[in-house]
Design a protein around this motif. Structure first.
Motif: not given
Length: 397
Positions: A1-5, A8-17, A44-47, A102-104
């Protein structure tokens, strides 16, 4: 199971490409695992939606929130975001970096919130179920040093000696008496097991019971402690020609025997009704400053009236040892206590149900549904549901 942290890190990376293909698969699998996660990721991905949402929510006054659980959680969540706003942040090139932070925080806290909300729902969700399986061979041994040994459900008995082994000779563990002097064997609700103690005494443990015993029995005293129900076949022992008694401590009672067979029911949650049913030999019961001798065919009772005894048909009291239930004029509540320990359920008898006595006998290997069909002949009905992690049986007219 992936932690929340991690999420969040993966979402950051996807948004930053900057996300890799393997990381992208992890994120997509997480989102696909639950519609709530998928919706949260899209949001979250909808800026523009994220910025608007955060700005709007940061302006929400706490006294305008509705007084329900989710809004209380939301209030705490965005309170933390406001706190982050007031804290000194490192220089940033754009407002976007700040909103991403803030999103993270929002994602992390909402992730915890989802788990809490799910737990709350699971604890209160009621689901009708049709049947429960009978209990089986389940037990564990806890050594005095804290080690726990889970016993094999394919076996039904263990033997104590210099080694701990199953009755068929399969070794479980070597035991060092110098390091561990006592142990406890316990069965859960829906469990049973047998143990042969180091002096040769055999004990059958019923469901929801535990026996604490010394690894070896030497000298002029043999003492064990019982919470629950057990059948004892005590081995006679002599030292210097003197017969050594076997003593069983329960809550509020001491049973003293020399060499005999009997059933002892002494659940701690039923402390005002200990029952000792003697099959053969003799027993002395000690409680509340008094002593009561028992002969074969007698049952000693320690309840609110003190120590007393009566003649009984021992068959129904030791039937469980032979994998049977025998109810001969057993009051409904007492019968439900017995069944609930074997099938692992809680029960409630509605007030409208009149006092009922059961007369029935059947195998403990039957499923609960078949048992209830037999009992329904007494004019009562049952509803079986699962609430959270527990099973509940309601008895009504």
């Amino acid at each position: 199971m992936n932690s929340n942290a991690e999420i969040v890190s993966l979402i950051r990376k996807r948004m930053e490409e900057t996300i890799t293909e393997s990381e992208l698969r992890v994120l997509e699998n997480w989102a696909a695992s639950d519609p709530l996660y998928s919706d949260l990721l899209k949001k979250v991905e909808d800026e523009e939606l994220l910025l608007s949402d955060l700005k709007t929510r940061l302006d929400i006054k706490s006294d305008h929130l509705k007084n329900n659980w989710l809004n209380k959680f939301e209030e705490k969540t965005f309170g933390k975001i406001k706190k982050a706003e007031r804290q000194e942040l490192p220089p940033r090139n754009s407002n976007w970096g700040w909103y991403l932070s803030c999103a993270a925080l929002l994602i992390s806290v909402l992730g915890i919130g989802l788990l809490l909300y799910r737990t709350q729902i699971n604890q209160t969700k009621e689901m009708t179920i049709s049947d429960l399986s009978p209990g089986g061979n389940k037990a564990k041994i806890t050594l005095a040093d804290g080690r726990v040994i889970e016993l094999n459900e394919d076996q039904d008995a263990v033997v104590m000696g210099e080694q701990l082994a199953y009755e068929d000779g399969t070794l479980i563990q070597d035991l060092d008496e110098n390091k561990v002097s006592y142990a406890t064997i316990s069965t859960p609700r829906g469990g049973q097991y047998q143990i042969t103690l180091s002096d040769g005494t055999r004990v059958w443990l019923n469901a929801d019971s535990k026996l604490t015993y010394p690894l070896t029995m030497r000298g002029k005293e043999r003492v064990v402690e019982l919470d629950g129900e057990a059948y004892f076949d005590v081995e006679s022992k002599f030292v210097g020609g003197e017969k050594i008694p076997f003593k069983i401590k329960t809550l509020g009672e001491l049973v003293e025997v020399t060499g005999t067979q009997f059933n002892l029911k002494a659940y701690a949650d039923e402390q005002y009704e200990n029952r000792t049913t003697l099959v053969e030999g003799s027993v002395l019961l000690h409680a509340a400053g008094g002593t009561l001798p028992l002969q074969a065919g007698e049952q000693g009772v320690n309840d609110s009236r003190g120590l007393h005894k009566k003649k009984v048909d021992i068959g129904q009291y030791i039937a469980w040892k032979n994998n049977q239930f025998v109810f001969e004029e057993v009051e409904l509540r007492e019968a439900m206590k017995i069944l609930s320990r074997w099938y692992d359920f809680d029960f409630e008898i509605q007030d409208r149900v009149k006092q009922t006595y059961l007369y029935a006998s059947f195998s403990r290997g039957k499923n609960l549904k078949d048992v209830l069909k037999i009992i329904e002949g007494s004019g009562i009905k049952f509803k079986l549901v699962r609430i959270g992690e527990r099973n509940k049986l309601t008895i009504f007219n």
